[in-house]
Design a protein around this motif. Structure first.
Motif, PDB file in Angstrom:
ATOM      1  N   GLY A  33       0.782  -1.254  -0.123  1.00  0.00           N
ATOM      2  CA  GLY A  33      -0.019  -0.091  -0.200  1.00  0.00           C
ATOM      3  C   GLY A  33       0.890   1.387   0.074  1.00  0.00           C
ATOM      4  O   GLY A  33       0.275   2.295  -0.387  1.00  0.00           O
ATOM      5  N   GLY A  38      -2.193   7.019  -3.577  1.00  0.00           N
ATOM      6  CA  GLY A  38      -3.487   6.985  -3.205  1.00  0.00           C
ATOM      7  C   GLY A  38      -4.136   8.432  -3.299  1.00  0.00           C
ATOM      8  O   GLY A  38      -3.555   9.396  -3.694  1.00  0.00           O
ATOM      9  N   GLY A  45      -1.850   8.903   4.748  1.00  0.00           N
ATOM     10  CA  GLY A  45      -2.216   7.327   4.838  1.00  0.00           C
ATOM     11  C   GLY A  45      -1.319   6.512   6.022  1.00  0.00           C
ATOM     12  O   GLY A  45      -2.011   5.840   6.734  1.00  0.00           O
ATOM     13  N   ALA A 108      -9.290  -6.329   1.140  1.00  0.00           N
ATOM     14  CA  ALA A 108      -9.765  -5.060   1.331  1.00  0.00           C
ATOM     15  C   ALA A 108      -8.682  -4.237   1.737  1.00  0.00           C
ATOM     16  O   ALA A 108      -8.827  -3.069   1.357  1.00  0.00           O
ATOM     17  CB  ALA A 108     -10.897  -5.336   2.612  1.00  0.00           C
ATOM     18  N   ALA A 109      -7.805  -4.568   2.442  1.00  0.00           N
ATOM     19  CA  ALA A 109      -6.575  -3.970   3.069  1.00  0.00           C
ATOM     20  C   ALA A 109      -5.844  -3.276   1.931  1.00  0.00           C
ATOM     21  O   ALA A 109      -5.408  -2.095   1.695  1.00  0.00           O
ATOM     22  CB  ALA A 109      -5.784  -4.611   3.966  1.00  0.00           C
ATOM     23  N   GLY A 111      -7.094  -3.160  -1.350  1.00  0.00           N
ATOM     24  CA  GLY A 111      -7.980  -2.092  -2.283  1.00  0.00           C
ATOM     25  C   GLY A 111      -7.959  -0.864  -1.261  1.00  0.00           C
ATOM     26  O   GLY A 111      -7.994   0.220  -2.256  1.00  0.00           O
ATOM     27  N   SER A 112      -7.945  -0.684  -0.172  1.00  0.00           N
ATOM     28  CA  SER A 112      -7.940   0.639   0.721  1.00  0.00           C
ATOM     29  C   SER A 112      -6.869   1.531   0.343  1.00  0.00           C
ATOM     30  O   SER A 112      -6.635   2.714   0.295  1.00  0.00           O
ATOM     31  CB  SER A 112      -8.338   0.231   1.956  1.00  0.00           C
ATOM     32  OG  SER A 112      -7.300  -0.188   2.684  1.00  0.00           O
ATOM     33  N   ALA A 115      -7.016   4.504  -1.750  1.00  0.00           N
ATOM     34  CA  ALA A 115      -7.758   5.807  -1.122  1.00  0.00           C
ATOM     35  C   ALA A 115      -6.773   6.307  -0.015  1.00  0.00           C
ATOM     36  O   ALA A 115      -6.334   7.549  -0.381  1.00  0.00           O
ATOM     37  CB  ALA A 115      -9.076   5.299  -0.534  1.00  0.00           C
ATOM     38  N   GLY A 120      -5.261   0.446   5.526  1.00  0.00           N
ATOM     39  CA  GLY A 120      -5.880  -0.818   5.642  1.00  0.00           C
ATOM     40  C   GLY A 120      -4.955  -2.042   6.027  1.00  0.00           C
ATOM     41  O   GLY A 120      -5.278  -2.798   7.079  1.00  0.00           O
TER      42      GLY A 120
END
Length: 194
Positions: A33, A38, A45, A108-109, A111-112, A115, A120
């Motif tokens: 991430g 993002g 983040g 989900a982590a 994908g977040s 953003a 995540g």
């Protein structure tokens, strides 16, 4: 089970079973991430992720402590025909029952990150740390009470696997030398052979 004995799993081992997968999946998701700029930017983040990490660890560590304490206080002695489940079997059963939830949490982590980068993954890692803290707290209770806490295997819903869920009516206790896991659910340290 022979003569009415029950299969018993260590409470601390069930709690601890999800800690390592959540930690490592969270660290991997946070690491990936960070590479994504993002919507909020990396700095925001990571700062948001650090706050989520601390909050998640504390919430997971402290949630349902009263229920654990009540069940531990009313624990009956395990019978001689009860079968104590190995630490590895308990961990494997929990992880098999939760593999899809762990995969979805990891995705989900990831994908977040588009953003809020890394947040995540840090949240997921914080949940893992919270489980380790809860298992350590249970270990301290077991040492203080000089008894290991066990829960009937048939009361552990395979999908939920909660050792303090509604289906769990009571714990059983044994001496601290029983089973292959130390207080808190960690592997027992074996003395080196001379």
């Amino acid at each position: 089970m022979a003569r009415g004995g029950q299969g018993l799993a260590r409470v601390a081992v069930v709690v601890r079973a999800g800690a390592a997968p959540m930690w490592w999946l969270g660290v991997i998701a946070a690491g990936i991430g960070v590479l994504v700029p993002g919507l909020t930017g990396r700095r925001i983040g990571v700062l948001a992720g650090a706050a989520l990490f601390i909050i998640a660890a504390l919430v997971v560590a402290y949630v349902r402590r009263k229920r654990y304490t009540r069940l531990a206080g009313a624990a009956a002695r395990a019978g001689k025909h009860d079968v104590l489940q190995d630490r590895a079997v308990t961990s494997r059963n929990w992880r098999r029952g939760h593999r899809w939830w762990l995969l979805l949490a990891f995705l989900a982590a990831l994908g977040s990150a588009f953003a809020v980068p890394a947040a995540g993954g840090m949240l997921l890692a914080g949940c893992g740390v919270g489980l380790w803290l809860k298992a350590a707290w249970l270990g301290r209770r077991e040492r203080a009470g000089d008894a290991l806490l066990w829960v009937r295997v048939d009361w552990l819903d395979r999908r939920a696997g909660r050792p303090a869920g509604k289906a769990v009516k009571a714990y059983r206790g044994t001496g601290v030398a029983a089973g292959d896991a130390a207080p808190g659910g960690a592997r027992r340290k074996t003395a080196a052979l001379v």
